[in-house]
Write a protein that holds these residues in place. Structure first.
Motif, PDB file in Angstrom:
ATOM      1  N   PRO A 168       3.581   0.816  13.583  1.00  0.00           N
ATOM      2  CA  PRO A 168       4.256   0.736  12.289  1.00  0.00           C
ATOM      3  C   PRO A 168       3.257   0.384  11.190  1.00  0.00           C
ATOM      4  O   PRO A 168       2.223  -0.223  11.444  1.00  0.00           O
ATOM      5  CB  PRO A 168       5.284  -0.378  12.477  1.00  0.00           C
ATOM      6  CG  PRO A 168       4.848  -1.135  13.677  1.00  0.00           C
ATOM      7  CD  PRO A 168       3.966  -0.250  14.489  1.00  0.00           C
ATOM      8  N   LEU A 169       3.594   0.795   9.981  1.00  0.00           N
ATOM      9  CA  LEU A 169       2.781   0.418   8.830  1.00  0.00           C
ATOM     10  C   LEU A 169       3.103  -1.022   8.450  1.00  0.00           C
ATOM     11  O   LEU A 169       4.116  -1.578   8.886  1.00  0.00           O
ATOM     12  CB  LEU A 169       3.081   1.349   7.652  1.00  0.00           C
ATOM     13  CG  LEU A 169       2.770   2.827   7.880  1.00  0.00           C
ATOM     14  CD1 LEU A 169       3.275   3.659   6.713  1.00  0.00           C
ATOM     15  CD2 LEU A 169       1.283   3.040   8.076  1.00  0.00           C
TER      16      LEU A 169
ATOM     17  N   MET B 241       0.847  -1.180   0.000  1.00  0.00           N
ATOM     18  CA  MET B 241       0.000   0.000   0.000  1.00  0.00           C
ATOM     19  C   MET B 241       0.889   1.239   0.000  1.00  0.00           C
ATOM     20  O   MET B 241       1.921   1.269   0.654  1.00  0.00           O
ATOM     21  CB  MET B 241      -0.862  -0.047   1.271  1.00  0.00           C
ATOM     22  CG  MET B 241      -1.935   0.936   1.349  1.00  0.00           C
ATOM     23  SD  MET B 241      -3.468   0.096   0.948  1.00  0.00           S
ATOM     24  CE  MET B 241      -4.483   1.439   0.574  1.00  0.00           C
ATOM     25  N   GLU B 242       0.482   2.265  -0.705  1.00  0.00           N
ATOM     26  CA  GLU B 242       1.250   3.506  -0.753  1.00  0.00           C
ATOM     27  C   GLU B 242       0.494   4.606  -0.015  1.00  0.00           C
ATOM     28  O   GLU B 242      -0.713   4.769  -0.191  1.00  0.00           O
ATOM     29  CB  GLU B 242       1.508   3.920  -2.194  1.00  0.00           C
ATOM     30  CG  GLU B 242       2.503   5.047  -2.304  1.00  0.00           C
ATOM     31  CD  GLU B 242       2.941   5.308  -3.737  1.00  0.00           C
ATOM     32  OE1 GLU B 242       2.739   6.442  -4.196  1.00  0.00           O
ATOM     33  OE2 GLU B 242       3.466   4.375  -4.365  1.00  0.00           O
ATOM     34  N   TYR B 243       1.220   5.343   0.818  1.00  0.00           N
ATOM     35  CA  TYR B 243       0.654   6.436   1.606  1.00  0.00           C
ATOM     36  C   TYR B 243       1.457   7.708   1.377  1.00  0.00           C
ATOM     37  O   TYR B 243       2.571   7.668   0.872  1.00  0.00           O
ATOM     38  CB  TYR B 243       0.697   6.106   3.105  1.00  0.00           C
ATOM     39  CG  TYR B 243      -0.076   4.883   3.496  1.00  0.00           C
ATOM     40  CD1 TYR B 243      -1.452   4.926   3.620  1.00  0.00           C
ATOM     41  CD2 TYR B 243       0.580   3.685   3.756  1.00  0.00           C
ATOM     42  CE1 TYR B 243      -2.174   3.800   3.996  1.00  0.00           C
ATOM     43  CE2 TYR B 243      -0.138   2.552   4.126  1.00  0.00           C
ATOM     44  CZ  TYR B 243      -1.503   2.613   4.247  1.00  0.00           C
ATOM     45  OH  TYR B 243      -2.211   1.512   4.614  1.00  0.00           O
TER      46      TYR B 243
ATOM     47  N   GLU C 101       4.549   1.787   1.558  1.00  0.00           N
ATOM     48  CA  GLU C 101       5.548   2.760   1.131  1.00  0.00           C
ATOM     49  C   GLU C 101       4.975   4.155   1.367  1.00  0.00           C
ATOM     50  O   GLU C 101       3.790   4.387   1.160  1.00  0.00           O
ATOM     51  CB  GLU C 101       5.836   2.552  -0.357  1.00  0.00           C
ATOM     52  CG  GLU C 101       7.086   3.197  -0.836  1.00  0.00           C
ATOM     53  CD  GLU C 101       7.413   2.786  -2.268  1.00  0.00           C
ATOM     54  OE1 GLU C 101       8.261   3.459  -2.858  1.00  0.00           O
ATOM     55  OE2 GLU C 101       6.816   1.829  -2.791  1.00  0.00           O
ATOM     56  N   VAL C 102       5.821   5.077   1.830  1.00  0.00           N
ATOM     57  CA  VAL C 102       5.383   6.448   2.079  1.00  0.00           C
ATOM     58  C   VAL C 102       6.133   7.367   1.124  1.00  0.00           C
ATOM     59  O   VAL C 102       7.359   7.417   1.131  1.00  0.00           O
ATOM     60  CB  VAL C 102       5.639   6.860   3.545  1.00  0.00           C
ATOM     61  CG1 VAL C 102       5.199   8.292   3.783  1.00  0.00           C
ATOM     62  CG2 VAL C 102       4.925   5.917   4.501  1.00  0.00           C
ATOM     63  N   LYS C 103       5.359   8.070   0.269  1.00  0.00           N
ATOM     64  CA  LYS C 103       5.933   8.985  -0.717  1.00  0.00           C
ATOM     65  C   LYS C 103       5.086  10.243  -0.791  1.00  0.00           C
ATOM     66  O   LYS C 103       3.869  10.165  -0.867  1.00  0.00           O
ATOM     67  CB  LYS C 103       5.931   8.353  -2.116  1.00  0.00           C
ATOM     68  CG  LYS C 103       6.906   7.248  -2.328  1.00  0.00           C
ATOM     69  CD  LYS C 103       6.816   6.805  -3.777  1.00  0.00           C
ATOM     70  CE  LYS C 103       7.884   5.802  -4.112  1.00  0.00           C
ATOM     71  NZ  LYS C 103       7.789   5.368  -5.506  1.00  0.00           N
TER      72      LYS C 103
END
Length: 108
Positions: A52-53, A1-3, A58-60
């Motif tokens: 935590p994720l 998952m992207e955050y 991923e954090v972008k």
């Protein structure tokens, strides 16, 4: 998952998490709001818990709308911001919009 940093997520189901130090299990109810921090952890807004994720996350980038919403919530809990806005005939949305513009102005 992207955050994105500052992204606010609302949980769609009850989630059980374990506190790191005590090992105590806590149920986080459906509808709980979580903001993704610059530390790349999920910060539970109501309880202050941090977790935590998931490993595949991923954090972008940044979510200026989420950051502005969080800043408004923070100000509201520490200052009489709503009364201050009323005195000048501004709304919560007016302030959040200005916060978003300020964040975008400095590259968020």
């Amino acid at each position: 998952m992207e955050y994105k940093i500052g992204q606010i997520i609302t949980s769609n189901k009850d989630v059980e998490i374990e506190k790191v130090l005590s090992g105590e299990k806590v149920i986080i109810p459906k509808g709980n709001k979580i903001i993704i921090g610059a530390d790349k952890f999920a910060h539970h807004i109501k309880t202050g818990m941090i977790q935590p994720l998931q490993n595949d996350s991923e954090v972008k980038g940044y979510d200026t709308e989420g950051i502005a919403e969080f800043l408004f919530m923070w100000l509201r809990s520490n200052l009489p911001i709503e009364e201050m806005l009323e005195n000048y005939d501004y709304t919560k949305e007016d302030l959040k919009e200005e916060l978003e513009c300020a964040l975008e102005e400095i590259g968020f």
